[in-house]
Write a protein that holds these residues in place. Structure first.
Motif, short mmCIF file in Angstrom:
data_model
loop_
_atom_site.label_atom_id
_atom_site.label_comp_id
_atom_site.label_asym_id
_atom_site.label_seq_id
_atom_site.Cartn_x
_atom_site.Cartn_y
_atom_site.Cartn_z
N ARG A 112 0.84 -1.19 0.00
CA ARG A 112 0.00 0.00 0.00
C ARG A 112 0.89 1.25 0.00
O ARG A 112 2.06 1.20 0.40
N ARG A 166 0.77 5.94 -0.84
CA ARG A 166 0.00 7.16 -1.12
C ARG A 166 0.59 7.86 -2.32
O ARG A 166 1.80 7.75 -2.62
N VAL A 177 1.77 11.17 -4.21
CA VAL A 177 2.32 12.47 -3.84
C VAL A 177 2.60 13.25 -5.13
O VAL A 177 3.32 12.76 -6.01
N PHE A 198 4.16 7.28 -6.31
CA PHE A 198 3.53 6.34 -5.39
C PHE A 198 4.56 6.04 -4.31
O PHE A 198 5.63 5.50 -4.59
N ASP A 199 4.26 6.45 -3.07
CA ASP A 199 5.19 6.32 -1.96
C ASP A 199 4.75 5.14 -1.09
O ASP A 199 3.77 5.22 -0.35
N VAL A 229 4.21 2.40 1.82
CA VAL A 229 4.19 2.53 3.26
C VAL A 229 5.36 1.80 3.89
O VAL A 229 5.94 2.25 4.88
#
Length: 596
Positions: A69, A71, A73, A83-84, A86
């Protein structure tokens, strides 16, 4: 932009772009670029041509770590979206990415015509981390401290001891000051010299070694930049204003250290830096071990303000190991196959890079990461004319169809002496010809480092790496100037740039009594470029000084001014053109302070 051929990576222990199996035509504008064999476990995934709203979903799966998963940015209007994840990826695993797009238009923007889904993969490297052992072993010990006769000393700046530099010949002031980094000396530090050889600015470095001092532009202003660090442990790039205030400190992203070889500020206000990473690789095709280690060279583009990664390129994903001229090492020493040492961004965003150990200069497509052309050595895209070959080279810069490069030609020895070369590239004909070769008199052989800079007036300024010299030549090749450190200090590169600065700190003053009953006032202002004269202020009270003392023309970094009497309180004012006051020192009083 040209679409290049990228090779899908096999296991990290056997990846070689020159010996891999069937290649796949790929031109995706994503990072890590498809086929990257040694991304770091903390890598983010960048879609450089898209915005967050262009993506319906992003699925990221590691072959060992499973689904990830993360987030989204936004990196900026020019730099796309990231896409960073987790959590970190696992060393050695294959990471597969599937991105579902809003419409086929986004696929076209990303380099896959009409696609609604982007699919690619990259490998996570297995290695010793961000600090390669080859660079640690390459660090040279500092020689014994030189005697006082080889260092500069100042009454008003008693803590400054830069090396003495001797100038012979003539420098045209219109090309600016001389920028060097004093290394391996008793007091290392970046330093600026004026065209007469006088010290303008020196900043002692108490931790690490300085490299690569330059004047660049950032947010419309002229700034100072350089690298400081220890090869074994750390490295960072500095950005200072023209008042010598620190504006930014640049560190590598994705767990990597900023390396000493290059730091360029782009016209977009971002930073291009290089980094080295040791990763496990099968070297058996080159006569090395199956479970060997290679030094990969990585370029990162970073947002200077936030430090966020915007772009990343790995040499190992685009240039084969077989292109190298370096010896394949056994045991615990990694194979330094590429050895990136310069980066230049062109007006279209593509990059010109120099790799010492492949004897080649490359143009890199910024969108796809592909090698657009190779100049020099085994895989050259051009026919190299007489005198155009170079070996172990540094600091390649392209201007129009002319490429300047410092040709070390040494370590191991390939040419009788080192030189700077200017080459003419004819892309239509696919040929390279020699414009001029610049050699030192007497001859010098540099086994590392070095620089070649074409100045605005057409002259060529050359730094001779580990040799203590830097020289200037007319376009026709005549040596008109030489600077030399009088003791074994060296500078990684040497440049000339126009520079105008006024420090926020005030001028410095020291008083030394003289035998005739008077006193000599010593005045200096480290880094100030516009001081024309010094005005002595005198008085019986510290807050009521008047300009009754003499006015003296600035004669160098420190100007001595003799007073026949001994005023109770003394200060100095730095005067610019038309007598404008630029700054005032603190007040010195009897008994004398700051000298003996």
């Amino acid at each position: 932009m040209l679409a290049g051929t990228l090779v899908a990576a096999g296991p990290a222990s056997s990846f070689d772009t020159g010996a891999a199996g069937a290649s796949t035509r790929m031109a995706l504008h994503v990072m890590p670029f498809p086929g990257t064999p040694d991304a770091t476990p903390v890598s983010q995934i960048i879609f450089s041509s898209l915005r967050a709203g262009d993506l319906r979903s992003v699925q990221v799966t590691g072959s060992r770590s499973g689904p990830h998963r993360g987030r989204l940015v936004t990196l900026g209007h020019r730099d796309g979206v990231a896409f960073d994840p987790v959590r970190e990826f696992s060393p050695g695993e294959l990471v597969r990415v599937t991105a579902t797009l809003r419409s086929p238009a986004e696929g076209t923007l990303s380099g896959d015509l009409g696609a609604r889904t982007l699919r690619f993969h990259f490998q996570i490297g297995v290695g010793a981390g961000a600090t390669p052992r080859a660079l640690r072993s390459a660090a040279t010990g500092r020689p014994p401290a030189p005697g006082p006769a080889r260092l500069q000393s100042f009454h008003s700046e008693p803590d400054l001891h830069p090396p003495i530099v001797k100038f012979t010949g003539h420098l045209d002031a219109r090309s600016g000051d001389v920028f060097v980094t004093a290394q391996n000396g008793a007091q290392p530090g970046p330093m600026i010299l004026d065209p007469k050889g006088r010290l303008v600015w020196f900043a002692p470095v108490s931790r690490g070694e300085p490299m690569n001092l330059q004047a660049q532009r950032y947010r419309g202003q002229r700034v100072l930049t350089w690298w400081v660090g220890k090869f074994r442990n750390w490295g960072q790039d500095m950005v200072l204003s023209n008042s010598y205030k620190t504006l930014a400190v640049i560190h590598g992203a994705n767990g990597l250290n900023a390396d000493l070889h290059e730091f360029q500020i782009t016209g977009q206000g971002t930073a291009l830096i290089d980094a080295y990473r040791e990763t496990r690789t099968d070297l058996s095709s080159l006569g090395g071990p199956h479970h060997g280690y290679v030094l990969d060279c990585i370029i990162q583009e970073l947002d200077i303000k936030t430090g966020r990664l915007l772009w990343e390129w790995h040499a190992l994903g685009h240039v084969p190991l077989s292109a190298s001229h370096a010896p394949v090492t056994g045991g615990s020493a990694p194979f330094d196959y590429f050895h990136l040492n310069s980066i230049q961004q062109l007006s279209d965003g593509n990059l010109i890079i120099s790799a010492r150990n492949t004897w080649s200069v490359y143009e890199i497509n910024r969108q796809t990461g592909s090698v657009m052309w190779t100049l020099g050595s085994k895989l050259s895209s051009f026919r190299m004319g007489p005198g155009t070959n170079f070996e172990w080279q540094h600091t390649a810069r392209l201007s129009g169809n002319r490429l300047s490069v410092f040709d070390d030609g040494s370590a191991p020895q390939e040419e009788p002496q080192s030189s700077a070369k200017v080459l003419r590239i004819n892309q239509h004909a696919g040929t390279v010809s020699l414009v001029r070769r610049y050699t030192h008199s007497p001859s010098l052989s540099a086994n590392s480092a070095g620089s070649a800079q074409i100045l605005p007036d057409g002259n060529v300024f050359v730094g001779w790496g580990p040799e203590p010299d830097f020289s200037e030549y007319t376009p026709g090749g005549r040596q008109i100037f030489n600077g030399v450190f009088v003791w074994g200090t060296a500078t990684y590169r040497a440049f000339r740039f126009p520079w105008s600065a006024q420090p926020t700190a005030p001028p410095k003053i020291a008083l030394v009594p003289t035998s005739d009953g008077g006193v000599t006032v010593y005045a200096s202002w480290n880094g100030a470029t516009d001081v024309q004269r010094w005005q002595v202020l005198e008085g019986t009270l510290p807050g009521q000084l008047t300009a009754d003392g003499p006015r003296s023309t600035r004669t160098g970094f420190e100007t001595p001014i003799h007073l026949p009497n001994r005023p109770q309180f003394v200060a100095v004012q730095a005067l610019g053109t038309s007598g404008r006051v630029l700054g005032t020192s603190s007040t010195a009083s009897e008994p004398p302070v700051g000298g003996s």
